[in-house]
Design a protein around this motif. Structure first.
Motif, PDB file in Angstrom:
ATOM      1  N   LEU A   1       0.857  -1.194   0.000  1.00  0.00           N
ATOM      2  CA  LEU A   1       0.000   0.000   0.000  1.00  0.00           C
ATOM      3  C   LEU A   1       0.887   1.236   0.000  1.00  0.00           C
ATOM      4  O   LEU A   1       1.940   1.255   0.637  1.00  0.00           O
ATOM      5  N   ILE A   2       0.401   2.271  -0.679  1.00  0.00           N
ATOM      6  CA  ILE A   2       1.207   3.470  -0.876  1.00  0.00           C
ATOM      7  C   ILE A   2       0.532   4.693  -0.269  1.00  0.00           C
ATOM      8  O   ILE A   2      -0.687   4.842  -0.338  1.00  0.00           O
ATOM      9  N   CYS A   3       1.350   5.562   0.296  1.00  0.00           N
ATOM     10  CA  CYS A   3       0.863   6.815   0.858  1.00  0.00           C
ATOM     11  C   CYS A   3       1.791   7.948   0.434  1.00  0.00           C
ATOM     12  O   CYS A   3       3.010   7.750   0.355  1.00  0.00           O
ATOM     13  N   SER A   4       1.221   9.101   0.177  1.00  0.00           N
ATOM     14  CA  SER A   4       2.055  10.260  -0.143  1.00  0.00           C
ATOM     15  C   SER A   4       1.463  11.521   0.478  1.00  0.00           C
ATOM     16  O   SER A   4       0.257  11.619   0.667  1.00  0.00           O
ATOM     17  N   GLN A   5       2.346  12.455   0.768  1.00  0.00           N
ATOM     18  CA  GLN A   5       1.912  13.754   1.304  1.00  0.00           C
ATOM     19  C   GLN A   5       2.843  14.843   0.779  1.00  0.00           C
ATOM     20  O   GLN A   5       4.028  14.586   0.531  1.00  0.00           O
TER      21      GLN A   5
ATOM     22  N   MET B   1       3.070  17.961   2.321  1.00  0.00           N
ATOM     23  CA  MET B   1       3.179  18.987   3.354  1.00  0.00           C
ATOM     24  C   MET B   1       4.579  19.068   3.938  1.00  0.00           C
ATOM     25  O   MET B   1       4.818  19.805   4.890  1.00  0.00           O
ATOM     26  N   ASN B   2       5.490  18.261   3.386  1.00  0.00           N
ATOM     27  CA  ASN B   2       6.862  18.217   3.880  1.00  0.00           C
ATOM     28  C   ASN B   2       6.928  17.796   5.352  1.00  0.00           C
ATOM     29  O   ASN B   2       7.807  18.244   6.105  1.00  0.00           O
ATOM     30  N   HIS B   3       5.982  16.946   5.726  1.00  0.00           N
ATOM     31  CA  HIS B   3       5.990  16.433   7.096  1.00  0.00           C
ATOM     32  C   HIS B   3       7.093  15.394   7.253  1.00  0.00           C
ATOM     33  O   HIS B   3       7.280  14.545   6.384  1.00  0.00           O
ATOM     34  N   ASP B   4       7.796  15.464   8.374  1.00  0.00           N
ATOM     35  CA  ASP B   4       8.890  14.527   8.569  1.00  0.00           C
ATOM     36  C   ASP B   4       8.447  13.220   9.221  1.00  0.00           C
ATOM     37  O   ASP B   4       9.235  12.286   9.311  1.00  0.00           O
ATOM     38  N   THR B   5       7.203  13.151   9.674  1.00  0.00           N
ATOM     39  CA  THR B   5       6.719  11.948  10.330  1.00  0.00           C
ATOM     40  C   THR B   5       5.505  11.394   9.590  1.00  0.00           C
ATOM     41  O   THR B   5       4.586  12.151   9.250  1.00  0.00           O
ATOM     42  N   MET B   6       5.531  10.098   9.329  1.00  0.00           N
ATOM     43  CA  MET B   6       4.410   9.438   8.652  1.00  0.00           C
ATOM     44  C   MET B   6       4.035   8.178   9.404  1.00  0.00           C
ATOM     45  O   MET B   6       4.901   7.497   9.958  1.00  0.00           O
ATOM     46  N   TYR B   7       2.740   7.878   9.425  1.00  0.00           N
ATOM     47  CA  TYR B   7       2.187   6.813  10.257  1.00  0.00           C
ATOM     48  C   TYR B   7       1.304   5.884   9.421  1.00  0.00           C
ATOM     49  O   TYR B   7       0.683   6.304   8.452  1.00  0.00           O
ATOM     50  N   TRP B   8       1.205   4.649   9.904  1.00  0.00           N
ATOM     51  CA  TRP B   8       0.216   3.709   9.365  1.00  0.00           C
ATOM     52  C   TRP B   8      -0.620   3.160  10.514  1.00  0.00           C
ATOM     53  O   TRP B   8      -0.082   2.728  11.534  1.00  0.00           O
ATOM     54  N   TYR B   9      -1.941   3.205  10.294  1.00  0.00           N
ATOM     55  CA  TYR B   9      -2.897   2.670  11.251  1.00  0.00           C
ATOM     56  C   TYR B   9      -3.728   1.586  10.565  1.00  0.00           C
ATOM     57  O   TYR B   9      -3.986   1.644   9.371  1.00  0.00           O
ATOM     58  N   GLN B  10      -4.193   0.655  11.361  1.00  0.00           N
ATOM     59  CA  GLN B  10      -5.144  -0.345  10.896  1.00  0.00           C
ATOM     60  C   GLN B  10      -6.467  -0.100  11.602  1.00  0.00           C
ATOM     61  O   GLN B  10      -6.504   0.088  12.829  1.00  0.00           O
ATOM     62  N   LYS B  11      -7.538  -0.093  10.830  1.00  0.00           N
ATOM     63  CA  LYS B  11      -8.854   0.098  11.447  1.00  0.00           C
ATOM     64  C   LYS B  11      -9.812  -0.984  10.972  1.00  0.00           C
ATOM     65  O   LYS B  11     -10.060  -1.126   9.764  1.00  0.00           O
TER      66      LYS B  11
ATOM     67  N   SER C   1       7.709  -1.630   6.212  1.00  0.00           N
ATOM     68  CA  SER C   1       7.447  -0.330   5.614  1.00  0.00           C
ATOM     69  C   SER C   1       8.724   0.205   5.016  1.00  0.00           C
ATOM     70  O   SER C   1       9.824  -0.195   5.408  1.00  0.00           O
ATOM     71  N   SER C   2       8.567   1.090   4.057  1.00  0.00           N
ATOM     72  CA  SER C   2       9.727   1.794   3.521  1.00  0.00           C
ATOM     73  C   SER C   2       9.337   3.231   3.253  1.00  0.00           C
ATOM     74  O   SER C   2       8.161   3.557   3.046  1.00  0.00           O
ATOM     75  N   ARG C   3      10.356   4.078   3.269  1.00  0.00           N
ATOM     76  CA  ARG C   3      10.122   5.500   3.012  1.00  0.00           C
ATOM     77  C   ARG C   3      11.255   5.985   2.115  1.00  0.00           C
ATOM     78  O   ARG C   3      12.276   6.479   2.595  1.00  0.00           O
ATOM     79  N   PRO C   4      11.098   5.845   0.821  1.00  0.00           N
ATOM     80  CA  PRO C   4      12.182   6.191  -0.104  1.00  0.00           C
ATOM     81  C   PRO C   4      12.517   7.677  -0.121  1.00  0.00           C
ATOM     82  O   PRO C   4      13.647   8.048  -0.421  1.00  0.00           O
ATOM     83  N   ASN C   5      11.541   8.512   0.177  1.00  0.00           N
ATOM     84  CA  ASN C   5      11.795   9.944   0.306  1.00  0.00           C
ATOM     85  C   ASN C   5      10.786  10.537   1.286  1.00  0.00           C
ATOM     86  O   ASN C   5       9.919   9.825   1.792  1.00  0.00           O
ATOM     87  N   ASN C   6      10.902  11.817   1.527  1.00  0.00           N
ATOM     88  CA  ASN C   6      10.086  12.457   2.557  1.00  0.00           C
ATOM     89  C   ASN C   6       8.599  12.386   2.259  1.00  0.00           C
ATOM     90  O   ASN C   6       7.785  12.398   3.174  1.00  0.00           O
ATOM     91  N   SER C   7       8.242  12.302   0.993  1.00  0.00           N
ATOM     92  CA  SER C   7       6.836  12.390   0.606  1.00  0.00           C
ATOM     93  C   SER C   7       6.112  11.058   0.583  1.00  0.00           C
ATOM     94  O   SER C   7       4.892  11.025   0.654  1.00  0.00           O
ATOM     95  N   PHE C   8       6.827   9.971   0.442  1.00  0.00           N
ATOM     96  CA  PHE C   8       6.200   8.674   0.235  1.00  0.00           C
ATOM     97  C   PHE C   8       6.495   7.703   1.365  1.00  0.00           C
ATOM     98  O   PHE C   8       7.581   7.721   1.950  1.00  0.00           O
ATOM     99  N   CYS C   9       5.507   6.841   1.603  1.00  0.00           N
ATOM    100  CA  CYS C   9       5.682   5.798   2.597  1.00  0.00           C
ATOM    101  C   CYS C   9       4.815   4.617   2.160  1.00  0.00           C
ATOM    102  O   CYS C   9       3.678   4.808   1.709  1.00  0.00           O
ATOM    103  N   SER C  10       5.355   3.430   2.289  1.00  0.00           N
ATOM    104  CA  SER C  10       4.592   2.247   1.901  1.00  0.00           C
ATOM    105  C   SER C  10       4.383   1.333   3.100  1.00  0.00           C
ATOM    106  O   SER C  10       5.123   1.394   4.082  1.00  0.00           O
ATOM    107  N   LEU C  11       3.366   0.519   2.999  1.00  0.00           N
ATOM    108  CA  LEU C  11       3.098  -0.511   3.995  1.00  0.00           C
ATOM    109  C   LEU C  11       3.085  -1.841   3.263  1.00  0.00           C
ATOM    110  O   LEU C  11       2.357  -1.988   2.278  1.00  0.00           O
TER     111      LEU C  11
END
Lengths: 113, 113
Positions: free
Chosen positions: A21-25, A27-37, A66-76
């Motif tokens: 699964l892929i996530c991007s932002q 906002m130049n946020h340095d912290t990214m999270y994954w939640y399960q609901k 998880s991986s975070r190849p750059n500040n904007s992207f994060c995968s689960l």
């Protein structure tokens, strides 16, 4: 712009198969999270990145990568999906100095068959 | 769990009525947040109240915090059909638990037009 994007929005997976699964932002946020609901339950934190440092919760440590190849992207990543992985997966981001102020994406609904 | 309630609560009211939702939490926190999640979207922060505040208002929303009883409430006055959503309270740990939001199971609010 306070948008967090997630792809895909819906994912169907077979038991035993991997899921990414892929996530991007932007906002130049340095912290990214994954939640399960899961239905009728609270969102549950799985892991988060401070910059490039990954923090995984103890009870889900071996189940998710998880991986975070750059500040904007994060995968689960789920290496081998089980029926119990069926859930909504929410990505969020925040500034390091405002970790309580998290911006959430719309989620990816994962169904494992 | 961080929270006293484990299961999603449900409320159904008529448009125009006022409503109050409650949460209790188990461990120390400096911040309580309320989030709203509408169908098909991720949670969005509504209001944040700090431990040195007893009450916080934002438009039709009013949050209270009682640190002695470790409880918080969110009130909405003059509800609208568009207030229909699941409402979550969340706390953040401190120290090494910074960034780890703990969510309550939530309240499903249905506002009938």
């Amino acid at each position: 712009d306070t948008t967090v994007k997630q792809n895909p929005r819906y994912k169907l997976a077979r038991v035993g198969k991997p899921v990414n699964l892929i996530c991007s932002q932007t906002m130049n946020h340095d912290t990214m999270y994954w939640y399960q609901k899961k239905p009728n339950q609270a969102p549950k934190l799985l892991l988060f990145y401070y910059d490039k440092i990954l923090n995984r919760e103890a009870d889900t440590f071996e189940k998710f990568q998880s991986s975070r190849p750059n500040n904007s992207f994060c995968s689960l990543y789920i290496g081998s999906a089980g029926l119990e992985y069926s859930a909504m997966y929410l990505c969020a981001s925040s500034r390091r100095d405002k970790t309580y102020e998290q911006y959430f994406g719309p989620g990816t609904r994962l169904t494992v068959l | 769990s961080q929270w006293g309630e484990e299961n999603l609560q449900a409320l159904s009211i008529q448009e125009g009525e006022d409503v109050t939702m409650n949460c209790s939490y188990k461990t120390y926190t400096t911040v309580v947040q309320w989030y709203r999640q509408k169908s098909g979207k991720g949670p969005a922060q509504l209001i944040l109240i700090r431990s040195n505040e007893r009450e916080k208002r934002s438009g039709r929303l009013r949050a209270t915090l009682d640190t002695s009883s470790q409880s918080s409430s969110l009130s909405i006055t003059g509800t609208l059909a568009t207030d229909t959503a699941v409402y979550f309270c969340a706390t953040e740990g401190r120290g090494s638990a910074l960034g780890r939001l703990h969510f309550g199971a939530g309240t499903q609010l249905i506002v009938i037009p």
